[in-house]
Design a protein around this motif. Structure first.
Motif, PDB file in Angstrom:
ATOM      1  N   VAL A 104      -5.332 -10.489  -6.946  1.00  0.00           N
ATOM      2  CA  VAL A 104      -6.644  -9.926  -6.604  1.00  0.00           C
ATOM      3  C   VAL A 104      -6.520  -8.667  -5.745  1.00  0.00           C
ATOM      4  N   VAL A 105      -5.814  -8.799  -4.626  1.00  0.00           N
ATOM      5  CA  VAL A 105      -5.694  -7.650  -3.716  1.00  0.00           C
ATOM      6  C   VAL A 105      -4.926  -6.515  -4.392  1.00  0.00           C
ATOM      7  N   GLY A 106      -3.890  -6.854  -5.145  1.00  0.00           N
ATOM      8  CA  GLY A 106      -3.116  -5.830  -5.851  1.00  0.00           C
ATOM      9  C   GLY A 106      -3.984  -4.985  -6.774  1.00  0.00           C
ATOM     10  N   PRO A 107      -4.718  -5.590  -7.717  1.00  0.00           N
ATOM     11  CA  PRO A 107      -5.584  -4.800  -8.579  1.00  0.00           C
ATOM     12  C   PRO A 107      -6.652  -4.022  -7.812  1.00  0.00           C
ATOM     13  N   MET A 108      -7.129  -4.581  -6.709  1.00  0.00           N
ATOM     14  CA  MET A 108      -8.109  -3.862  -5.892  1.00  0.00           C
ATOM     15  C   MET A 108      -7.496  -2.589  -5.319  1.00  0.00           C
ATOM     16  N   LEU A 109      -6.289  -2.721  -4.741  1.00  0.00           N
ATOM     17  CA  LEU A 109      -5.628  -1.569  -4.135  1.00  0.00           C
ATOM     18  C   LEU A 109      -5.249  -0.519  -5.170  1.00  0.00           C
ATOM     19  N   VAL A 110      -4.771  -0.974  -6.320  1.00  0.00           N
ATOM     20  CA  VAL A 110      -4.402  -0.034  -7.384  1.00  0.00           C
ATOM     21  C   VAL A 110      -5.641   0.722  -7.861  1.00  0.00           C
ATOM     22  N   GLY A 111      -6.754   0.008  -8.033  1.00  0.00           N
ATOM     23  CA  GLY A 111      -7.988   0.672  -8.440  1.00  0.00           C
ATOM     24  C   GLY A 111      -8.450   1.705  -7.430  1.00  0.00           C
ATOM     25  N   GLN A 112      -8.367   1.352  -6.155  1.00  0.00           N
ATOM     26  CA  GLN A 112      -8.759   2.287  -5.103  1.00  0.00           C
ATOM     27  C   GLN A 112      -7.863   3.529  -5.094  1.00  0.00           C
ATOM     28  N   ALA A 113      -6.563   3.300  -5.228  1.00  0.00           N
ATOM     29  CA  ALA A 113      -5.605   4.402  -5.123  1.00  0.00           C
ATOM     30  C   ALA A 113      -5.725   5.395  -6.280  1.00  0.00           C
ATOM     31  N   PHE A 114      -5.960   4.875  -7.481  1.00  0.00           N
ATOM     32  CA  PHE A 114      -6.012   5.756  -8.654  1.00  0.00           C
ATOM     33  C   PHE A 114      -7.428   6.212  -8.978  1.00  0.00           C
ATOM     34  N   LEU A 115      -8.396   5.814  -8.159  1.00  0.00           N
ATOM     35  CA  LEU A 115      -9.777   6.206  -8.392  1.00  0.00           C
ATOM     36  C   LEU A 115      -9.959   7.728  -8.488  1.00  0.00           C
ATOM     37  N   PRO A 116      -9.362   8.527  -7.602  1.00  0.00           N
ATOM     38  CA  PRO A 116      -9.543   9.983  -7.730  1.00  0.00           C
ATOM     39  C   PRO A 116      -9.071  10.535  -9.075  1.00  0.00           C
ATOM     40  N   LEU A 117      -7.963  10.005  -9.594  1.00  0.00           N
ATOM     41  CA  LEU A 117      -7.463  10.484 -10.883  1.00  0.00           C
ATOM     42  C   LEU A 117      -8.339   9.991 -12.036  1.00  0.00           C
ATOM     43  N   LEU A 118      -8.880   8.785 -11.906  1.00  0.00           N
ATOM     44  CA  LEU A 118      -9.809   8.289 -12.910  1.00  0.00           C
ATOM     45  C   LEU A 118     -11.100   9.112 -12.910  1.00  0.00           C
ATOM     46  N   LYS A 119     -11.582   9.445 -11.712  1.00  0.00           N
ATOM     47  CA  LYS A 119     -12.775  10.288 -11.597  1.00  0.00           C
ATOM     48  C   LYS A 119     -12.538  11.643 -12.254  1.00  0.00           C
ATOM     49  N   LYS A 120     -11.361  12.184 -12.030  1.00  0.00           N
ATOM     50  CA  LYS A 120     -11.039  13.496 -12.600  1.00  0.00           C
ATOM     51  C   LYS A 120     -11.057  13.432 -14.122  1.00  0.00           C
ATOM     52  N   ALA A 121     -10.526  12.341 -14.682  1.00  0.00           N
ATOM     53  CA  ALA A 121     -10.532  12.185 -16.136  1.00  0.00           C
ATOM     54  C   ALA A 121     -11.961  12.082 -16.661  1.00  0.00           C
ATOM     55  N   ALA A 122     -12.803  11.311 -15.956  1.00  0.00           N
ATOM     56  CA  ALA A 122     -14.188  11.152 -16.386  1.00  0.00           C
ATOM     57  C   ALA A 122     -14.939  12.480 -16.321  1.00  0.00           C
ATOM     58  N   PRO A 128       0.800  -1.224   0.000  1.00  0.00           N
ATOM     59  CA  PRO A 128       0.000   0.000   0.000  1.00  0.00           C
ATOM     60  C   PRO A 128       0.836   1.278   0.000  1.00  0.00           C
ATOM     61  N   ALA A 129       1.938   1.290   0.745  1.00  0.00           N
ATOM     62  CA  ALA A 129       2.776   2.492   0.784  1.00  0.00           C
ATOM     63  C   ALA A 129       3.388   2.765  -0.580  1.00  0.00           C
ATOM     64  N   SER A 130       3.815   1.709  -1.274  1.00  0.00           N
ATOM     65  CA  SER A 130       4.385   1.858  -2.604  1.00  0.00           C
ATOM     66  C   SER A 130       3.340   2.376  -3.588  1.00  0.00           C
ATOM     67  N   ILE A 131       2.128   1.872  -3.478  1.00  0.00           N
ATOM     68  CA  ILE A 131       1.055   2.320  -4.364  1.00  0.00           C
ATOM     69  C   ILE A 131       0.748   3.788  -4.120  1.00  0.00           C
ATOM     70  N   GLU A 132       0.715   4.186  -2.853  1.00  0.00           N
ATOM     71  CA  GLU A 132       0.435   5.586  -2.523  1.00  0.00           C
ATOM     72  C   GLU A 132       1.511   6.507  -3.094  1.00  0.00           C
ATOM     73  N   GLU A 133       2.774   6.115  -2.975  1.00  0.00           N
ATOM     74  CA  GLU A 133       3.865   6.913  -3.542  1.00  0.00           C
ATOM     75  C   GLU A 133       3.737   7.011  -5.054  1.00  0.00           C
ATOM     76  N   ALA A 134       3.311   5.923  -5.682  1.00  0.00           N
ATOM     77  CA  ALA A 134       3.148   5.922  -7.136  1.00  0.00           C
ATOM     78  C   ALA A 134       2.041   6.881  -7.564  1.00  0.00           C
ATOM     79  N   THR A 135       0.962   6.935  -6.803  1.00  0.00           N
ATOM     80  CA  THR A 135      -0.130   7.852  -7.157  1.00  0.00           C
ATOM     81  C   THR A 135       0.346   9.302  -7.079  1.00  0.00           C
ATOM     82  N   TRP A 136       1.173   9.603  -6.099  1.00  0.00           N
ATOM     83  CA  TRP A 136       1.720  10.968  -5.996  1.00  0.00           C
ATOM     84  C   TRP A 136       2.565  11.297  -7.224  1.00  0.00           C
TER      85      TRP A 136
END
Length: 271
Positions: free
Chosen positions: A121-139, A71-79
């Motif tokens: 499974v958990v990886g794609p779930m976490l990635v989807g959750q983390a990048f959701l704000p940026l996906l919403k912004k694109a939509a 999760p920490a790595s995913i959060e850093e990637a979103t930044w």
């Protein structure tokens, strides 16, 4: 591939195999994305060399460190991605990172099974959750009606081996932890589609075929060498052909396809 008009794409597990080829073909399009984010666990390591070579030739390619089970790595990637996008959204996330073990029901243990679920499974779930704000912004920033991969989407790379209906036909290769985790990924895809539709985000699962990568090492039996299972032809499906198929299918998906399961050849696959 001309129909996939996206400003930004993120691909997980992109240092080899299908992920690397996705990056290459996206960059090689006549209308390439403004940004391609290629993620892997160790961008500076030996396995990231080919991606680093591509970065030197393509200013729109950005390597991002991302461990899909951390999760920490995913959060850093979103930044990192958000900083690069500079106020705009992220159009497409392709969850490609995954693991495969050739274990039977007699040999699989709890550690192996949990490891497969964590990555697949958990990886794609976490990635989807983390990048959701940026996906919403694109939509929200898109003028397109309905849902599409060009607007905002999550695409999960699954497998026909995760199809419960087709288990009797595909059980020549038990791979218990892999097929169970991919079945769970398919369920995640359906849940994401229902949960994220109101945000304007399309979600779909794609079977890339029995591709000539580290995972595609066993020839299927003659009984499966038919047009019904084009993706199981390990010897006849180079990775570039698989990816060309995937990138041809994605532009055809719309709101009526969200939550569906497709093959690289454009065929629907039963759950």
């Amino acid at each position: 591939m001309a129909g996939l008009n996206v400003r930004s794409v993120l691909v997980t597990g992109s240092n080899r195999g299908i992920g690397l080829e996705l990056v290459k073909q996206l960059l090689g399009k006549s209308n390439p994305p403004q940004w391609v984010f290629a993620t892997c666990r160790d961008p500076e390591g030996a396995r990231g060399q080919e991606l680093r070579n591509l970065v030197s030739k393509h200013p729109n390619l950005v390597m991002v460190k991302l461990d899909a089970v951390n999760p920490a790595s995913i959060e850093e990637a979103t930044w990192r991605v958000e900083e690069q996008l500079d106020g705009s959204g992220l159009n497409l996330v392709i969850n490609n990172a995954g693991i495969f073990s050739d274990v039977s029901l007699a040999t699989v243990d709890s550690e192996e099974m949990l490891g497969a679920y964590k990555t697949n499974v958990v990886g794609p779930m976490l990635v989807g959750q983390a990048f959701l704000p940026l996906l919403k912004k694109a939509a929200q920033g898109s003028s397109q009606k309905g849902l599409s991969c060009s607007k905002a989407a999550i695409v999960n790379i699954s497998s026909v081996l995760g199809s419960i209906e087709r288990v009797p036909e595909t059980f020549f290769k038990p791979v218990i932890s892999y097929r169970c985790s991919k079945a769970a990924l398919n369920m995640l895809t359906r849940c994401q589609a229902l949960s994220y539709a109101e945000d304007g985000i399309l979600c779909a699962a794609v079977h890339p075929g029995w591709v000539q990568t580290d995972m595609g090492t066993q020839e299927p039996p003659v009984s499966l060498l038919t047009s019904e299972f084009p993706g199981l032809l390990q010897a006849d499906l180079p990775v570039d052909e698989s990816v060309r198929g995937i990138l041809t299918v994605l532009p055809t998906l719309s709101e009526k396809h969200s939550g569906s399961f497709w093959s690289w050849a454009g065929e629907t696959i039963p759950w």
